[in-house]
Design a protein around this motif. Structure first.
Motif, PDB file in Angstrom:
ATOM      1  N   PHE A 187       0.832  -1.193   0.000  1.00  0.00           N
ATOM      2  CA  PHE A 187       0.000   0.000   0.000  1.00  0.00           C
ATOM      3  C   PHE A 187       0.871   1.248   0.000  1.00  0.00           C
ATOM      4  CE2 PHE A 187      -2.577  -3.337   1.693  1.00  0.00           C
ATOM      5  CZ  PHE A 187      -3.855  -3.068   1.252  1.00  0.00           C
ATOM      6  N   ARG A 188       0.542   2.181  -0.863  1.00  0.00           N
ATOM      7  CA  ARG A 188       1.237   3.465  -0.848  1.00  0.00           C
ATOM      8  C   ARG A 188       0.181   4.558  -0.795  1.00  0.00           C
ATOM      9  NH1 ARG A 188       2.841   7.285  -4.594  1.00  0.00           N
ATOM     10  NH2 ARG A 188       2.190   5.999  -6.356  1.00  0.00           N
ATOM     11  N   VAL A 189       0.129   5.306   0.273  1.00  0.00           N
ATOM     12  CA  VAL A 189      -0.858   6.353   0.436  1.00  0.00           C
ATOM     13  C   VAL A 189      -0.252   7.695   0.064  1.00  0.00           C
ATOM     14  CG1 VAL A 189      -2.414   7.517   2.039  1.00  0.00           C
ATOM     15  CG2 VAL A 189      -1.984   5.059   2.273  1.00  0.00           C
ATOM     16  N   VAL A 190      -0.834   8.378  -0.885  1.00  0.00           N
ATOM     17  CA  VAL A 190      -0.356   9.702  -1.261  1.00  0.00           C
ATOM     18  C   VAL A 190      -0.649  10.657  -0.114  1.00  0.00           C
ATOM     19  CG1 VAL A 190      -0.669  11.620  -2.869  1.00  0.00           C
ATOM     20  CG2 VAL A 190      -0.666   9.262  -3.707  1.00  0.00           C
ATOM     21  N   GLU A 191       0.296  11.480   0.205  1.00  0.00           N
ATOM     22  CA  GLU A 191       0.102  12.413   1.307  1.00  0.00           C
ATOM     23  C   GLU A 191      -1.103  13.307   1.056  1.00  0.00           C
ATOM     24  OE1 GLU A 191       1.627  12.562   4.170  1.00  0.00           O
ATOM     25  OE2 GLU A 191       2.854  10.839   3.628  1.00  0.00           O
ATOM     26  N   LYS A 192      -1.818  13.548   2.100  1.00  0.00           N
ATOM     27  CA  LYS A 192      -3.053  14.318   2.016  1.00  0.00           C
ATOM     28  C   LYS A 192      -2.852  15.676   1.356  1.00  0.00           C
ATOM     29  CE  LYS A 192      -6.379  16.450   5.187  1.00  0.00           C
ATOM     30  NZ  LYS A 192      -6.766  16.570   6.590  1.00  0.00           N
ATOM     31  N   GLY A 193      -1.763  16.320   1.648  1.00  0.00           N
ATOM     32  CA  GLY A 193      -1.566  17.661   1.112  1.00  0.00           C
ATOM     33  C   GLY A 193      -1.178  17.674  -0.354  1.00  0.00           C
ATOM     34  N   THR A 194      -0.690  16.534  -0.882  1.00  0.00           N
ATOM     35  CA  THR A 194      -0.232  16.483  -2.265  1.00  0.00           C
ATOM     36  C   THR A 194      -1.397  16.563  -3.245  1.00  0.00           C
ATOM     37  OG1 THR A 194       1.642  15.130  -1.577  1.00  0.00           O
ATOM     38  CG2 THR A 194       1.098  15.151  -3.930  1.00  0.00           C
ATOM     39  N   GLY A 195      -2.321  15.604  -3.104  1.00  0.00           N
ATOM     40  CA  GLY A 195      -3.508  15.590  -3.952  1.00  0.00           C
ATOM     41  C   GLY A 195      -3.198  15.263  -5.403  1.00  0.00           C
ATOM     42  N   MET A 196      -4.245  15.182  -6.201  1.00  0.00           N
ATOM     43  CA  MET A 196      -4.150  14.921  -7.627  1.00  0.00           C
ATOM     44  C   MET A 196      -5.125  15.834  -8.338  1.00  0.00           C
ATOM     45  SD  MET A 196      -5.116  11.396  -9.710  1.00  0.00           S
ATOM     46  CE  MET A 196      -3.626  10.485  -9.360  1.00  0.00           C
ATOM     47  N   ASP A 197      -4.673  16.478  -9.398  1.00  0.00           N
ATOM     48  CA  ASP A 197      -5.580  17.349 -10.143  1.00  0.00           C
ATOM     49  C   ASP A 197      -6.829  16.586 -10.568  1.00  0.00           C
ATOM     50  OD1 ASP A 197      -3.895  19.475  -9.905  1.00  0.00           O
ATOM     51  OD2 ASP A 197      -2.994  19.255 -11.908  1.00  0.00           O
ATOM     52  N   PHE A 198      -7.974  17.246 -10.461  1.00  0.00           N
ATOM     53  CA  PHE A 198      -9.246  16.592 -10.796  1.00  0.00           C
ATOM     54  C   PHE A 198      -9.233  16.051 -12.225  1.00  0.00           C
ATOM     55  CE2 PHE A 198     -13.592  16.888 -12.586  1.00  0.00           C
ATOM     56  CZ  PHE A 198     -14.233  15.973 -11.757  1.00  0.00           C
ATOM     57  N   ASP A 199      -8.768  16.855 -13.169  1.00  0.00           N
ATOM     58  CA  ASP A 199      -8.751  16.419 -14.571  1.00  0.00           C
ATOM     59  C   ASP A 199      -7.843  15.209 -14.763  1.00  0.00           C
ATOM     60  OD1 ASP A 199     -10.528  18.383 -15.284  1.00  0.00           O
ATOM     61  OD2 ASP A 199      -8.990  19.790 -15.975  1.00  0.00           O
ATOM     62  N   GLU A 200      -6.763  15.171 -14.012  1.00  0.00           N
ATOM     63  CA  GLU A 200      -5.850  14.029 -14.095  1.00  0.00           C
ATOM     64  C   GLU A 200      -6.546  12.765 -13.594  1.00  0.00           C
ATOM     65  OE1 GLU A 200      -1.502  12.579 -12.323  1.00  0.00           O
ATOM     66  OE2 GLU A 200      -2.293  14.581 -11.863  1.00  0.00           O
ATOM     67  N   TRP A 201      -7.297  12.910 -12.494  1.00  0.00           N
ATOM     68  CA  TRP A 201      -8.026  11.765 -11.943  1.00  0.00           C
ATOM     69  C   TRP A 201      -9.131  11.310 -12.893  1.00  0.00           C
ATOM     70  CZ3 TRP A 201     -13.232  11.805 -10.069  1.00  0.00           C
ATOM     71  CH2 TRP A 201     -13.644  10.593  -9.514  1.00  0.00           C
ATOM     72  N   VAL A 202      -9.849  12.262 -13.509  1.00  0.00           N
ATOM     73  CA  VAL A 202     -10.912  11.909 -14.453  1.00  0.00           C
ATOM     74  C   VAL A 202     -10.358  11.048 -15.577  1.00  0.00           C
ATOM     75  CG1 VAL A 202     -12.461  12.838 -16.235  1.00  0.00           C
ATOM     76  CG2 VAL A 202     -12.409  13.883 -13.960  1.00  0.00           C
ATOM     77  N   ALA A 203      -9.124  11.313 -15.988  1.00  0.00           N
ATOM     78  CA  ALA A 203      -8.516  10.590 -17.111  1.00  0.00           C
ATOM     79  C   ALA A 203      -8.052   9.187 -16.741  1.00  0.00           C
ATOM     80  CB  ALA A 203      -7.345  11.395 -17.666  1.00  0.00           C
ATOM     81  N   VAL A 204      -8.027   8.855 -15.451  1.00  0.00           N
ATOM     82  CA  VAL A 204      -7.613   7.513 -15.033  1.00  0.00           C
ATOM     83  C   VAL A 204      -8.600   6.478 -15.579  1.00  0.00           C
ATOM     84  CG1 VAL A 204      -7.298   5.978 -13.040  1.00  0.00           C
ATOM     85  CG2 VAL A 204      -6.412   8.319 -12.974  1.00  0.00           C
ATOM     86  N   THR A 205      -8.089   5.355 -16.051  1.00  0.00           N
ATOM     87  CA  THR A 205      -8.903   4.301 -16.679  1.00  0.00           C
ATOM     88  C   THR A 205     -10.006   3.809 -15.757  1.00  0.00           C
ATOM     89  OG1 THR A 205      -7.016   3.573 -17.992  1.00  0.00           O
ATOM     90  CG2 THR A 205      -8.830   2.008 -17.744  1.00  0.00           C
ATOM     91  N   GLU A 206     -11.193   3.600 -16.333  1.00  0.00           N
ATOM     92  CA  GLU A 206     -12.328   3.042 -15.601  1.00  0.00           C
ATOM     93  C   GLU A 206     -12.724   1.710 -16.216  1.00  0.00           C
ATOM     94  OE1 GLU A 206     -15.664   5.665 -15.410  1.00  0.00           O
ATOM     95  OE2 GLU A 206     -14.470   7.382 -14.785  1.00  0.00           O
ATOM     96  N   LEU A 207     -12.961   0.727 -15.366  1.00  0.00           N
ATOM     97  CA  LEU A 207     -13.526  -0.553 -15.786  1.00  0.00           C
ATOM     98  C   LEU A 207     -14.900  -0.661 -15.123  1.00  0.00           C
ATOM     99  CD1 LEU A 207     -10.354  -2.806 -15.334  1.00  0.00           C
ATOM    100  CD2 LEU A 207     -11.219  -1.777 -17.447  1.00  0.00           C
ATOM    101  N   ASP A 208     -15.946  -0.891 -15.925  1.00  0.00           N
ATOM    102  CA  ASP A 208     -17.320  -0.858 -15.404  1.00  0.00           C
ATOM    103  C   ASP A 208     -17.519  -1.723 -14.163  1.00  0.00           C
ATOM    104  OD1 ASP A 208     -18.115   0.852 -17.396  1.00  0.00           O
ATOM    105  OD2 ASP A 208     -18.883  -0.713 -18.707  1.00  0.00           O
ATOM    106  N   PHE A 209     -16.885  -2.883 -14.171  1.00  0.00           N
ATOM    107  CA  PHE A 209     -17.117  -3.847 -13.084  1.00  0.00           C
ATOM    108  C   PHE A 209     -16.261  -3.567 -11.854  1.00  0.00           C
ATOM    109  CE2 PHE A 209     -14.065  -5.488 -16.141  1.00  0.00           C
ATOM    110  CZ  PHE A 209     -12.964  -5.757 -15.346  1.00  0.00           C
ATOM    111  N   LEU A 210     -15.298  -2.658 -11.985  1.00  0.00           N
ATOM    112  CA  LEU A 210     -14.369  -2.383 -10.888  1.00  0.00           C
ATOM    113  C   LEU A 210     -14.804  -1.112 -10.169  1.00  0.00           C
ATOM    114  CD1 LEU A 210     -11.833  -3.848  -9.898  1.00  0.00           C
ATOM    115  CD2 LEU A 210     -10.462  -2.220 -11.193  1.00  0.00           C
ATOM    116  N   ASP A 211     -15.804  -1.250  -9.318  1.00  0.00           N
ATOM    117  CA  ASP A 211     -16.357  -0.104  -8.597  1.00  0.00           C
ATOM    118  C   ASP A 211     -16.601  -0.556  -7.165  1.00  0.00           C
ATOM    119  OD1 ASP A 211     -17.501   2.228  -7.805  1.00  0.00           O
ATOM    120  OD2 ASP A 211     -19.302   2.057  -9.027  1.00  0.00           O
TER     121      ASP A 211
END
Length: 303
Positions: free
Chosen positions: A3-27
């Motif tokens: 497990f690697r937890v990104v530090e709370k203060g770092t965050g990820m840009d919303f648009d960058e997260w939106v672009a992350v691959t989605e698999l319908d069954f993986l929710d």
């Protein structure tokens, strides 16, 4: 698992997260409502913006946040999300995907399961009747002569559920042929569709009958009806009825569809061609057995 937890203060840009691959069954996991994004409390805001992501050999996959993303894209999207990144091996990822996909498929409504099968099998349909996926009832009748609700689960040949992916693959040619007719939904109800598939398997020339039926080209002469008109009269009667067809009525409609096509194939010189009375249907049992024999699936318990 690592497990690697990104530090709370770092965050990820919303648009960058939106672009992350989605698999319908993986929710997976709880989904806090995006609505709490408007709550003026830092701790609550962090909960709303927390998402989970899988990392597999450098590839990222959303593990949750699907519903929040849809809401955020409409309004009030955060500038950043707080990602918790879980690193998996390919073997662990494959195992997770298999488990999640099986659970996801088992929970899909029947017509959505059919549409997923179309997608997996790379089948593209143009007609509304086939494309929307409401063919489960017809497939059951074609393979077993009756809907699942009427099957005897204590018998060996009806105990197992039908593998709809396998079934659609078996009858894909017939479905594609019917789809090319742009079949009218009010004509090709489940019973007629089942009869059409049965007869196309056994007698491919049945497509000519189905085309005439779909175009309303039945003939009546002095109160006598050719097989197309005889079946058309029955489909019109059901269309005008305010009651939904009961399972046994659907089977009856399949039996009459098979009879109508059989009579039509015999030709206009046959004594069975012109009718005064309604069609009374045929015994489907022998036709179902012939279909299974023709498709070489007699030994398949999940069909």
């Amino acid at each position: 698992m690592n497990f690697r937890v990104v530090e709370k203060g770092t965050g990820m840009d919303f648009d960058e997260w939106v672009a992350v691959t989605e698999l319908d069954f993986l929710d997976i996991g709880c989904e806090p409502s995006a609505a709490i994004q408007g709550v003026q409390c830092p701790a609550i805001l962090d909960i709303a913006r927390t998402v989970h992501i899988l990392s597999v050999n450098g590839n990222l996959y959303k593990l949750n946040g699907f519903r929040r993303k849809a809401e955020w894209l409409k309004s009030n999207a955060p500038s950043k999300v707080i990602p918790y990144i879980v690193t998996l091996s390919e073997e662990e990822f494959d195992s997770l995907c298999t488990s999640c996909k099986n659970t996801w498929l088992n929970n899909l409504p029947p017509h959505e399961l059919v549409r997923e099968a179309f997608k997996v099998l790379s089948l593209e349909f143009n007609s509304e009747r086939i494309r929307n996926g409401f063919i489960t009832e017809a497939i059951h009748i074609v393979l077993r002569g009756k809907q699942r609700s009427l099957q005897n689960r204590r018998t060996a040949h009806e105990r197992e559920e039908i593998d709809m992916f396998k079934a659609i693959n078996v009858f894909k040619d017939e479905l594609l042929i019917i789809d090319q007719l742009n079949p009218k939904t009010e004509i090709f109800s489940s019973g007629v569709l089942a009869g059409a598939i049965i007869m196309l398997v056994l007698f491919p020339e049945s497509i000519r009958f189905l085309n005439l039926l779909n175009n309303g080209e039945g003939v009546s002469i002095e109160n006598q009806f050719d097989p197309i008109m005889a079946l058309t009269r029955i489909t019109v009667r059901h269309k005008l009825s305010t009651k939904a067809l009961q399972p046994r009525e659907t089977i009856e409609l399949c039996r009459k569809t098979v009879q109508a096509i059989s009579n039509w194939l015999e030709g206009s010189d046959s004594t069975k061609y012109w009718r005064i009375r309604d069609l009374n249907g045929v015994d489907l049992h022998s036709y179902v057995l012939d279909v299974r024999k023709m498709k070489k699936i007699n030994a398949e318990r999940d069909l």
